[in-house]
Motif scaffolding. Sequence first.
Motif, mmCIF file in Angstrom:
data_model
loop_
_atom_site.group_PDB
_atom_site.id
_atom_site.type_symbol
_atom_site.label_atom_id
_atom_site.label_comp_id
_atom_site.label_asym_id
_atom_site.label_seq_id
_atom_site.Cartn_x
_atom_site.Cartn_y
_atom_site.Cartn_z
ATOM 1 N N GLY A 248 5.535 16.811 0.596
ATOM 2 C CA GLY A 248 5.577 16.784 -0.859
ATOM 3 C C GLY A 248 6.023 15.497 -1.497
ATOM 4 N N ALA A 249 6.733 14.625 -0.774
ATOM 5 C CA ALA A 249 7.198 13.381 -1.392
ATOM 6 C C ALA A 249 6.025 12.503 -1.827
ATOM 7 C CB ALA A 249 8.103 12.622 -0.428
ATOM 8 N N GLY A 250 4.926 12.553 -1.094
ATOM 9 C CA GLY A 250 3.765 11.737 -1.442
ATOM 10 C C GLY A 250 3.074 12.155 -2.719
ATOM 11 N N LEU A 251 3.404 13.348 -3.243
ATOM 12 C CA LEU A 251 2.770 13.792 -4.484
ATOM 13 C C LEU A 251 3.111 12.889 -5.661
ATOM 14 C CD1 LEU A 251 3.379 17.643 -4.103
ATOM 15 C CD2 LEU A 251 1.174 16.464 -3.928
ATOM 16 N N LYS A 252 4.218 12.174 -5.566
ATOM 17 C CA LYS A 252 4.583 11.282 -6.673
ATOM 18 C C LYS A 252 3.576 10.150 -6.849
ATOM 19 C CE LYS A 252 8.674 10.164 -5.065
ATOM 20 N NZ LYS A 252 8.839 10.648 -3.676
ATOM 21 N N ASP A 253 2.722 9.916 -5.840
ATOM 22 C CA ASP A 253 1.688 8.884 -5.950
ATOM 23 C C ASP A 253 0.421 9.387 -6.639
ATOM 24 O OD1 ASP A 253 3.256 6.992 -4.579
ATOM 25 O OD2 ASP A 253 2.583 7.761 -2.637
ATOM 26 N N LEU A 254 0.343 10.682 -6.910
ATOM 27 C CA LEU A 254 -0.835 11.226 -7.577
ATOM 28 C C LEU A 254 -0.804 10.896 -9.063
ATOM 29 C CD1 LEU A 254 -1.133 14.804 -6.022
ATOM 30 C CD2 LEU A 254 -2.540 12.801 -5.504
ATOM 31 N N PRO A 255 -1.966 10.682 -9.654
ATOM 32 C CA PRO A 255 -2.002 10.432 -11.101
ATOM 33 C C PRO A 255 -1.597 11.676 -11.877
ATOM 34 C CG PRO A 255 -4.227 10.672 -10.232
ATOM 35 C CD PRO A 255 -3.313 10.620 -9.052
ATOM 36 N N GLU A 256 -0.966 11.478 -13.007
ATOM 37 C CA GLU A 256 -0.623 12.592 -13.887
ATOM 38 C C GLU A 256 -1.756 12.808 -14.882
ATOM 39 O OE1 GLU A 256 3.693 12.941 -14.954
ATOM 40 O OE2 GLU A 256 3.594 10.770 -14.634
ATOM 41 N N ARG B 294 3.591 18.413 -10.569
ATOM 42 C CA ARG B 294 4.552 18.859 -11.583
ATOM 43 C C ARG B 294 5.474 19.950 -11.040
ATOM 44 N NH1 ARG B 294 7.814 17.659 -14.916
ATOM 45 N NH2 ARG B 294 7.819 18.429 -17.063
ATOM 46 N N ALA B 295 4.930 20.872 -10.252
ATOM 47 C CA ALA B 295 5.764 21.934 -9.685
ATOM 48 C C ALA B 295 6.844 21.358 -8.777
ATOM 49 C CB ALA B 295 4.894 22.921 -8.914
ATOM 50 N N PHE B 296 6.481 20.356 -7.977
ATOM 51 C CA PHE B 296 7.455 19.714 -7.092
ATOM 52 C C PHE B 296 8.451 18.865 -7.894
ATOM 53 C CE2 PHE B 296 4.762 21.230 -3.824
ATOM 54 C CZ PHE B 296 5.413 21.092 -2.616
ATOM 55 N N GLU B 297 8.030 18.365 -9.047
ATOM 56 C CA GLU B 297 8.930 17.558 -9.882
ATOM 57 C C GLU B 297 10.038 18.399 -10.507
ATOM 58 O OE1 GLU B 297 6.142 13.915 -11.605
ATOM 59 O OE2 GLU B 297 6.248 15.821 -12.695
ATOM 60 N N VAL B 298 9.747 19.640 -10.864
ATOM 61 C CA VAL B 298 10.732 20.428 -11.608
ATOM 62 C C VAL B 298 11.502 21.411 -10.725
ATOM 63 C CG1 VAL B 298 9.419 20.230 -13.746
ATOM 64 C CG2 VAL B 298 9.055 22.214 -12.270
ATOM 65 N N ARG B 299 11.065 21.620 -9.484
ATOM 66 C CA ARG B 299 11.735 22.586 -8.620
ATOM 67 C C ARG B 299 12.977 21.942 -7.998
ATOM 68 N NH1 ARG B 299 14.220 24.808 -3.955
ATOM 69 N NH2 ARG B 299 13.428 26.906 -3.626
ATOM 70 N N MET C 3 -2.750 18.801 0.186
ATOM 71 C CA MET C 3 -2.103 19.120 -1.092
ATOM 72 C C MET C 3 -2.471 18.134 -2.188
ATOM 73 S SD MET C 3 1.765 20.534 -0.732
ATOM 74 C CE MET C 3 2.457 18.998 -0.090
ATOM 75 N N ALA C 4 -2.969 16.979 -1.832
ATOM 76 C CA ALA C 4 -3.202 15.925 -2.810
ATOM 77 C C ALA C 4 -4.521 16.166 -3.556
ATOM 78 C CB ALA C 4 -3.232 14.562 -2.125
ATOM 79 N N VAL C 5 -4.614 17.328 -4.222
ATOM 80 C CA VAL C 5 -5.830 17.699 -4.912
ATOM 81 C C VAL C 5 -5.947 16.943 -6.235
ATOM 82 C CG1 VAL C 5 -6.017 19.978 -3.863
ATOM 83 C CG2 VAL C 5 -4.652 19.688 -5.941
ATOM 84 N N ARG C 6 -7.191 16.655 -6.601
ATOM 85 C CA ARG C 6 -7.497 16.060 -7.903
ATOM 86 C C ARG C 6 -8.186 17.101 -8.760
ATOM 87 N NH1 ARG C 6 -5.520 12.227 -4.222
ATOM 88 N NH2 ARG C 6 -5.405 10.192 -5.223
ATOM 89 N N MET D 190 0.857 -1.195 0.000
ATOM 90 C CA MET D 190 0.000 0.000 0.000
ATOM 91 C C MET D 190 0.887 1.237 0.000
ATOM 92 S SD MET D 190 -2.984 1.101 2.723
ATOM 93 C CE MET D 190 -3.955 -0.325 2.299
ATOM 94 N N THR D 191 0.610 2.206 -0.889
ATOM 95 C CA THR D 191 1.448 3.400 -0.972
ATOM 96 C C THR D 191 1.208 4.291 0.231
ATOM 97 O OG1 THR D 191 -0.203 4.718 -2.137
ATOM 98 C CG2 THR D 191 1.257 3.351 -3.490
ATOM 99 N N PRO D 192 2.220 5.129 0.582
ATOM 100 C CA PRO D 192 2.038 6.050 1.711
ATOM 101 C C PRO D 192 0.855 6.978 1.521
ATOM 102 C CG PRO D 192 4.359 5.904 1.091
ATOM 103 C CD PRO D 192 3.591 5.143 0.056
ATOM 104 N N LEU D 193 0.638 7.461 0.258
ATOM 105 C CA LEU D 193 -0.462 8.392 0.034
ATOM 106 C C LEU D 193 -1.813 7.712 0.226
ATOM 107 C CD1 LEU D 193 -1.110 11.291 -0.748
ATOM 108 C CD2 LEU D 193 -1.217 10.542 -3.131
ATOM 109 N N LEU D 194 -1.936 6.438 -0.264
ATOM 110 C CA LEU D 194 -3.190 5.715 -0.087
ATOM 111 C C LEU D 194 -3.434 5.447 1.387
ATOM 112 C CD1 LEU D 194 -5.636 4.283 -1.178
ATOM 113 C CD2 LEU D 194 -4.220 2.244 -1.573
#
Length: 334
Positions: free
Chosen positions: A232-240, A246-251, A329-332, A1-5
């Motif tokens: 912010g690390a858990g944002l990688k579990d969000l669907p693209e 994306r902001a956290f990915e490129v900063r 932060m985990a908005v859809r 189970m992912t941390p975000l789930l």
Amino acid sequence: MTPLLLLSLCLQPGSNEPADAAPVPVIFDTDMAGDCDDVGALAVLHALADRGEAEILAVMTNSTDPAGLSGAACDVINTFCGRPDLPLGSDKQGAVGPAIVGRKASSYTPVLAEEFSHDAPPDAELPDALPLYRETLAAAADGTVVICSVGALSNLEDLLNSGPDAASPLSGEALIARKVKRLVLMGGHFPRSAKPEWNLRLDTPAAVSVAVRWPTEVQWQGFEVGAKVICGAGLKDLPEPNPVRRAFEVRPYMSGRAIDRGKPAYDQATLLLAVRGPQESLWTVSPPGRVVVDSDAHTEWVPDDGGRHRFVSIKGRPNRLAVLIDELMAVRGR
């Protein structure tokens, strides 16, 4: 189970101590450009609005992004979260402090503006923040508005200095006193700073002016608070695609990117404080006093029984705040 789930299962909407029953009217004033915590904070504000805890009145930008896309990045988040028509204003003069000199273009505002839907023009073509501030406050109920500022205090000084106009016959200071409930600031370091804090360096004269003249309650959240809250690390579990992810990915952050291990949540914590107030389970609040900002942007706390200022510190373990912020932060998209 992912941390975000796992997090979403443990913290269902409404479980993390929402504040008042009535939505808090909020004006969000942001330096959306340098750090991606501004993106995270705006996402948190939308999440709280979705829960009925906040009403977003307007979003202002307060410092110059050489890319000219701070407003566009705000509009990307607003559009993604289902509020594409929120009023947007920008500080046309821009902050003037030493932290601005030689500033590079944002790592993420051009990416968000290019990859995600929005209809905001470049910053130079956005409405000016000052008349939008005055119009928004004039239309609000007396003593209700919370202003959350997470960057330069230039817009707030301009508002203080403003005179009567078509929106209101009141001076800026009188309009603030009538309409604003409190100002919540991310800035400084308490009880005393060892070095100048970034936001206050963006426009130090404005910070000095606001600290001395602001006529309502002011809650200060210093650098030391957000520095302990890593999100912010858990944002990688969000669907693209997702603009917050994306902001956290490129900063850039440390030797990698902000999304790799998360980063300090300075602005997200301030926004949460602005909407929910200093919840007793999460915050310790100082006695009344006043914050003194010197000409080099150092801050010092001065106890004063008649003062309108207070500063907050984290009660207990910082990871409790981090869990709340990561969830919000985990908005859809809509």
